[in-house]
Design a protein around this motif. Structure first.
Motif: not given
Length: 307
Positions: A72-80, A118-121, A157-161, A171-180
């Motif tokens: 219900e509430a997104i109090d924390g976010v991890l961005l990979i 939080y950022l996991l780079c 993934v283990d760290d994120a879980i 919430k966990v989101d992934v930011v990346y460059n997709e090969f086109k």
């Protein structure tokens, strides 16, 4: 003559640089071919497992698995954030970093102000960028692209879980460059946890799906799950998460090699143009020097003749 010597030194320096950039382009092209093969082998499986998970979501209660439940509430976010370990790839790293910062600013500004972002780079460039700024960086996945393996994706993934279960982030989101293709990439912000309620496919995966023969939609496919849908889900969901992140790592790796190949090709072309300009300048200065010497000799001969 000192001016000519300086120009010759610049010519030699540019020629050496051109040899380096040409070699780096060839190395990037070889790595790109291997990376493309790995992507093309991974994409169909990753998409198919996504399709099965979607079907299970429709058949089962939303609370059947903890990763289906939208909090219900997104109090924390991890961005990979997936970047490269090295530079010299044009705007590859800066583009994905900019995309991550845009996502933070537009979606998670309040979470960041509360100190729960939080950022996991993955990759040295992203890790160094965000570590030097006011961000909470967790994990250390620098240097992973030298020997990229499925084990790396599983560890991330283990760290994120783990953090998700401890409710460090909701919430966990992934930011990346997709090969086109070689000269273009798609900058993607993709949800990982909890699993999205609707089918999620990146633009490239959608194109591949649209290119497949259409099935008869008038007949609904009824699956029979053995030993049971819930048990299959418990086994399938962790595998799905691993493969989605593995695909993202492969996409980013291929996009990096493509960007580096283009950047080194442009650098080689620029070096060739600079060499041409330097050689013209060198010849002009050399001709001027010869002309001056001839004038000196002529003036001396005339002076002797007058005497």
């Amino acid at each position: 003559m000192a001016n000519l010597r300086d120009i010759r030194n610049r010519i030699n320096s540019v020629e050496n640089t051109k040899q380096v950039t040409r070699a780096m382009k060839m190395v990037a092209a070889a790595k790109l071919r291997k990376a493309q093969e790995r992507i093309f082998n991974t994409r169909p499986y990753a998409f198919k497992i996504r399709e099965i998970v979607d079907h299970l979501q429709e058949e089962l209660d939303p609370t059947a698995h903890e990763f289906f439940q939208q909090r219900e509430a997104i109090d924390g976010v991890l961005l990979i954030v997936i970047t490269a370990d090295r530079g010299l790839a044009g705007a590859f790293n800066s583009n994905v970093i900019k995309k991550a910062e845009e996502a933070i600013e537009s979606q998670y500004r309040d979470v960041q102000k509360a100190g729960n972002l939080y950022l996991l780079c993955v990759g040295r460039k992203g890790h160094e960028h965000f570590s030097k700024r006011d961000y909470q960086v967790v994990g250390d996945y620098r240097g992973v692209f030298d020997s990229l393996s499925f084990k790396t994706a599983s560890g991330i993934v283990d760290d994120a879980i783990e953090g998700y279960r401890r409710e460090l982030w909701d919430k966990v989101d992934v930011v990346y460059n997709e090969f086109k293709n070689t000269i273009a990439q798609n900058r993607i912000v993709e949800p990982l946890l909890p699993l999205p309620e609707e089918t999620f496919a990146t633009p490239i995966m959608k194109e591949e799906l649209n290119g497949e023969p259409e099935t008869n939609n008038d007949q609904e496919i009824d699956y029979i799950f053995e030993p049971g849908a819930v048990k299959i889900l418990d086994e399938l969901v962790p595998r799905y998460l691993n493969y989605q992140l593995w695909r993202a790592l492969l996409e980013s790796n291929a996009a990096e090699q493509g960007a580096r190949m283009v950047a080194m090709d442009n650098a080689t072309s620029n070096a060739e143009d600079l060499l041409e300009d330097l050689r013209i300048t060198y010849n002009r200065e050399r001709q001027n020097a010869i002309t001056m010497e001839i004038l000196d000799i002529t003036s001396g001969a005339e002076a002797l003749g007058d005497g």
